[in-house]
Design an enzyme around this catalytic site. Structure first.
Site, PDB file in Angstrom:
ATOM      1  NE  ARG A 112      36.828 -58.098 -31.994  1.00  0.00           N
ATOM      2  CZ  ARG A 112      37.302 -59.285 -32.370  1.00  0.00           C
ATOM      3  NH1 ARG A 112      37.889 -60.068 -31.476  1.00  0.00           N
ATOM      4  NH2 ARG A 112      37.226 -59.683 -33.622  1.00  0.00           N
ATOM      5  CD  GLU A 116      34.424 -54.927 -32.601  1.00  0.00           C
ATOM      6  OE1 GLU A 116      35.571 -54.968 -33.085  1.00  0.00           O
ATOM      7  OE2 GLU A 116      33.521 -55.691 -32.986  1.00  0.00           O
ATOM      8  CB  SER A 173      34.060 -53.918 -36.656  1.00  0.00           C
ATOM      9  OG  SER A 173      32.997 -54.777 -36.396  1.00  0.00           O
TER      10      SER A 173
END
Length: 293
Positions: free
Chosen positions: A166, A285, A215
Site C-alpha cells: 500500500r 490505510e 478498508s
C-alpha cells in the site's frame, strides 16, 4: 491562479465527492481538460501552493477545515481504456477499477479481475499500490505517465515506483495521468466468473451501501486488521454518528451527520484499544487530508 482550459472552482465543497460525505472545501478544485492542460497549469502555479489528487474519494477522510491549495480531479478526459495488444491495456488516471476490469474481460485479458473490487481510480491504484484478493497493482503495472508538481511530465517504469504494501515512492503533488497494465490471455467467461465471485464476496462481507471509506487500517505483518479490531472489542464502537461497522470491523461508517473529526477520532480510539489489547500498532490505510476545523 493560472487560467487553464479546464474547470477551476474556488472554495469547492469536497464532502459530496468523497464516500464518507463529510469534510470541508478545497481552496481550489481543478478539473483539467487534458494532460497538457494539467502540466501547463502546474508549471505556472506558485511552487509554494500544495497540490493533491482526488479520485473517487473512497479511501479518504477530508478534514473539516478543508484542503488548502489545489485539489486536482481527473474527469472523463482521463477515463479512457484502450487495448494495446493481446495482454496489455492503457488506462487513463481517472478510469475506475470496474471499467478497467470490464474492458479487460471483454478483450480476454486475465489477471486484472481484482480491480473490480477496489472502489477507486487508476491514479489512486498506482499511487497506493492498491490491491485485493491476493493481487496488487505492482503485479500488473508496466509503467505510468505522471505530471510532477513542477509540471514536468515523465513516464516511470514499475521498478521506479519503490512499491511496498500500500505504498509507492511517488513524490507529493504528483498526478498519475495514465498507466499501462499487463495481464495474460484468459477466456472472457472465466474472467466474468472470477469477477462475479469477487463481487459476491464483497457484498457478503463489506458494508457497501453505507457512507464509508473502505478498508481503514493496513494489515500488520502476520495479522488481519479486522481481527485485531474485533478482539479489542471495537465492533460497533461509536463516537457520535461515526461507527465501527458491525459487518466488517475494518470499516468505519458515517451513520448520518458524523464530522470528519468524529470519524478520525473513532479511528484513533480503535488504534489505542488495539494497541492496549494486543500490543500491535495499527497504521492508517485511509488517507487523512486537509486541516482540522
Amino acid at each position: 491562479m493560472p487560467q487553464p482550459r479546464g474547470k477551476l472552482t474556488p472554495n469547492a465543497p469536497l464532502a459530496p465527492l468523497v464516500w464518507f460525505k463529510s469534510g470541508g472545501a478545497a481552496e481550489w478544485l481543478f478539473e483539467p481538460a487534458d494532460a497538457d492542460d494539467l502540466a501547463a497549469f502546474l508549471a505556472a502555479l506558485d511552487p509554494q501552493t500544495p497540490v493533491m489528487g482526488l479520485g473517487l474519494g473512497s479511501n479518504m477522510i477530508v478534514r473539516d477545515g478543508g484542503v488548502p491549495g489545489v485539489v486536482v480531479r481527473l474527469g472523463k478526459a482521463f477515463a479512457a481504456v484502450e487495448q494495446l495488444d493481446d495482454t496489455t491495456l492503457r488506462c487513463g488516471g481517472g478510469a475506475s477499477g470496474i471499467l478497467v476490469s470490464s474492458k479487460a474481460r471483454d478483450w480476454g485479458i486475465g489477471g486484472i479481475e481484482f480491480l473490480r473490487s477496489i472502489p477507486g481510480t487508476v491514479g489512486g491504484f498506482v499511487r497506493m499500490n492498491g490491491g485485493a484478493y491476493g493481487r496488487e497493482t505492482c503485479d500488473i503495472l508496466v509503467d505510468c505517465e505522471i505530471v510532477l508538481r513542477s509540471g514536468e511530465r515523465r513516464v516511470l517504469a514499475n521498478a521506479d515506483l519503490g512499491y511496498t504494501y500500500r505504498h509507492s515512492s511517488l513524490p507529493e503533488g504528483t498526478i498519475v495521468v495514465s498507466a499501462t497494465f499487463r495481464g495474460f490471455p484468459k477466456a472472457s467467461e472465466d474472467i466474468q466468473t472470477e469477477m462475479d465471485r469477487i463481487a459476491a464476496a464483497r457484498e457478503e462481507s463489506q458494508p457497501l451501501r453505507s457512507k464509508t471509506g473502505g478498508s481503514t487500517f493496513k494489515n500488520p505483518e502476520g495479522y488481519k486488521a479486522w481481527a485485531l479490531v474485533d478482539a479489542a472489542g471495537c465492533r460497533g464502537l461509536r463516537r457520535g454518528d461515526a461507527q465501527v461497522s458491525e459487518k466488517h470491523c475494518n470499516f468505519l461508517l458515517n451513520l448520518g451527520d458524523a464530522t470528519s473529526a468524529d470519524i478520525e477520532a473513532l479511528g484513533e480510539d480503535v488504534r489505542a484499544r488495539v494497541k492496549a489489547q494486543s500490543g500491535v500498532e495499527l497504521e492508517w490505510e485511509i488517507q487523512r487530508v486537509g486541516v482540522a476545523k
